[in-house]
Every structure is written in C-alpha cells, then in structure tokens.
Design an enzyme around this catalytic site. Sequence first.
Site, PDB file in Angstrom:
ATOM      1  N   LYS A   1      11.340  38.940 -89.261  1.00 32.05           N
ATOM      2  CA  LYS A   1      11.906  37.691 -88.728  1.00 32.05           C
ATOM      3  C   LYS A   1      10.952  37.028 -87.732  1.00 32.05           C
ATOM      4  CE  LYS A   1      15.294  38.352 -91.382  1.00 32.05           C
ATOM      5  NZ  LYS A   1      16.628  38.895 -91.323  1.00 32.05           N
TER       6      LYS A   1
HETATM    7  C1  LIG Z   1      17.885  39.552 -92.046  1.00 36.85           C
HETATM    8  C2  LIG Z   1      19.160  38.874 -92.307  1.00 36.85           C
HETATM    9  C3  LIG Z   1      20.397  39.407 -91.905  1.00 36.85           C
HETATM   10  C4  LIG Z   1      20.552  40.796 -91.357  1.00 36.85           C
HETATM   11  O1  LIG Z   1      19.760  41.090 -90.273  1.00 36.85           O
HETATM   12  P1  LIG Z   1      19.349  42.611 -90.008  1.00 36.85           P
HETATM   13  O2  LIG Z   1      18.787  42.552 -88.621  1.00 36.85           O
HETATM   14  O3  LIG Z   1      18.334  42.991 -91.023  1.00 36.85           O
HETATM   15  O4  LIG Z   1      20.570  43.437 -90.087  1.00 36.85           O
HETATM   16  C5  LIG Z   1      21.533  38.653 -92.101  1.00 36.85           C
HETATM   17  N1  LIG Z   1      21.497  37.455 -92.692  1.00 36.85           N
HETATM   18  C6  LIG Z   1      20.340  36.912 -93.103  1.00 36.85           C
HETATM   19  C7  LIG Z   1      20.360  35.555 -93.727  1.00 36.85           C
HETATM   20  C8  LIG Z   1      19.135  37.607 -92.949  1.00 36.85           C
HETATM   21  O5  LIG Z   1      17.999  37.081 -93.404  1.00 36.85           O
END
Ligand SMILES: *Cc1c(COP(=O)(O)O)cnc(C)c1O
Length: 402
Positions: free
Chosen positions: A202
């Site tokens: 991210k």
């Molecule tokens: C990455 C992601 C999540 C979940 O996040 P994590 O930290 O991996 O649990 C939820 N929704 C979207 C759209 C994502 O890209």
Amino acid sequence: MIPILEIGELHQTDKPVRAKENFLVFGSPDIGEPEIKEVVDSLRTGWLGTGPKVQQFERDFLAYKQADHAVAVNSGTAALHLSMLAAGISKGDEVITTAMTFCATVNAIIHSGATPVLVDCDPISCCIDPDSILEKITHRTKAILPVHFGGHACDMDRIMKIAREHNLKIIEDCAHAIETKYNGKHVGTFGDFGCFSFYATKNVVTGEGGMVLTKNKEDADKIKILALHGMSDDAWARFTDDGYKHYQVTQAGYKYNMMDLQAAIGIHQLKKIDRNWIKRCEIWQYYVDELRHLPIQLCSDTPYYTRNGHHLFTILIDSEKVGITRDQFLSKMNLEGIGTGVHYRSIPSHPYYNETYGWDEAQYPNSFMIGQQTISLPFSSKLTEDDLNDVIRAIKKIINNV
Ligand SMILES: *Cc1c(COP(=O)(O)O)cnc(C)c1O
C-alpha cells in the site's frame, strides 16, 4: 518482499534477453533509514507490542487526515471487521458494496454475520456506481461500504445523500486512498468509519497494519476495546509504573491491536507521504505520456474536484485490440522481468462467493470486464527512471510482437 527467482536466473547462459535484467517486483515498499532506526529502537527498548509508538502513529495519522478519532489495528481487514461490529451490523442485515474490490471487503461483511449485497462499478473509475446502490436497497439494508478504488474518490456527495435518505451507515474502504480527497475533504472522514491498510504494497506501509477513523469517540472506544480481547482498559497501560491495574473483559473481543514495531515503520512512512505521492504523480504522467498511443486503455484521469491517492496504475488489455488475452500479456510481462498485479478479478468470479451467494459475473458486467482485462503496472515511489523505461519497453515489445 520475497525475491522472485526465475528459472532463467539459475542458468546465466540460458538467460533470455528481456526488458528488465533483474526482476522488478510489483509493489515493493519504499523503506528508508529512519524506519529501520525506529524499528531497532523498539527492539532495544523492548517495547514491541502496543505502546507509545502506536499512540504517536495514531496522532500523526489524525493530523494528516484532519480527522477526529483514530484507532490503529493490525490490518485493513481488521479495521473493516471492527467497523462493521461497531456500526451494530449483525445477522439478518444487508451491507451494500462493490463487485470490484479485494476479497477482504466482502469477507469483513460476512464475518459480521451480515449478508453482502454487490453492485457493479463505474467502468472508468472502477468505483461503486451510486445509481446501482439505489436499486439494491431493501428494508434490511444497514450500511454501504464504498471502496475508493486505486486512489479514485467515490462519488461521496451522492453516496452520503443516499445514506441520509435511507438512514444507512457508511463504512469507507480507504485501503487504496490514504492521500485521496473529495471536494477538498479527506476520504475516510465522510462516513461513520474510514478504514485504512498499511499492508506491504500500500501507499503507506507497516508490513501488516490498519487504521480506523471514526466521527465520534464512542465508536473509537468500541473499536479499541474490540481490538484487544474486549478488555475495558488499555492493556499496554497495565504494565507501566503507575502500578498494576486489573482489566475487565466486557465482551468477547478480538486480537487486532497494532504493535509498536509496526507503528515504528508507519511514523516515518507518514513523514514522506507527500513526497512519495508527488513521485507517483510524476510516474503516472510518465506512463501516460509514453503509453497513450498504444491500443490499450489507460486508467482514467481524476475529476478536478478530487485528488487521486494514486495507488494503482492500471491498463486494460482488450484481446480484440491487442491480439492476446490479459493473462497471456501477464505471462509475457513476467518473462520480460516485470512484476505486475491484477486488481481485481471481480468478486463473483471467485468460487466461494459464486457458490454461496449465487452471484453471476454477467450481472456485474463492468466489474467482470475490468476483472478480465486489467493489469496493474509497477507504481512504487521507489521506481527509478530506468525501471519505468524498462516497463514501457516491455509493454511496447509485447504489443509490437503479437
Ligand atoms: C488491502 C486491502 C484490504 C485489506 O487490507 P489488509 O491490510 O491487507 O488486511 C481491504 N480492501 C482493499 C480494497 C484492499 O486493497
């Protein structure tokens, strides 16, 4: 990140000539010396779990987002799950979300006991289509869960209006959208809850990690308690020199708290957030300039009244125009030494959802089309101009050789 070793790399002599000599990993985090020093500091002080660095990270995140209350948790998925519970969503309720998202969005709804209801996305922004939301509202609908896809802001004016008119909660999935604004206001501060992820790919990373923003303190308190076993007091305060305090378990909670080790990374990542965002804006423009004349569709620009958090740079491979399918294109990129991503195959394309809810891909044509055609190009702020040129060269080579 796990280095990806290719067969070609084992035998120097067999190595094919490819666009990128050393494999370019998709979504590699941009970690600097300050993050490393801060983690080492946690290790040396011995405070690994939830402690002062988590508090600091929450404060810094609040300041950046200009929001009221924040609770750090150990993933974006946990942020979504606890927001559902704090919103009072449970069995028998319906929650409307988009067919074009990561599975965690839908799983969070399922784990609250509620039934997820999908609507299709806009084919350009890939964000939830407000008109389709209206069609799916029933007397059981309790909440809408919009996903600010790839850094694009959802149409929050329309979505908030629908929520007001139908008395629905809004839980925003901002996993792609830390930097995103809509009409000058940060996303994640429109709804009752804003959920963020700091997963390794991210825009701001802590390895694993997440954050919930809430409008009111009661919701933040609920989430804080649920994130730590349902204990009534901050457990990290149990062991300070104020003397031992008994905690009380007031409900069966979860183990979703963030560690100081994670916050140590996040504190320094946040300091670079604007710099990294500007770098991705430049990368975006570079890709657009270099790829715009090819027979592929590039991800859309952003309406003037929004700021794109720029999490993904996607291209659509229409096999009719390019001559090969998206999956063939993916394999060829891999052979060229370029790591790519797919965000995402539509939710109904996965067997669990298809079998459990009877969802059919054809009912969500935009999401299905994107799921079949999309490729995410490397888009980390760490990329060099050489990296970008290698990506562009690989794409041109593949298209020209078909
Ligand atoms: C990455 C992601 C999540 C979940 O996040 P994590 O930290 O991996 O649990 C939820 N929704 C979207 C759209 C994502 O890209």
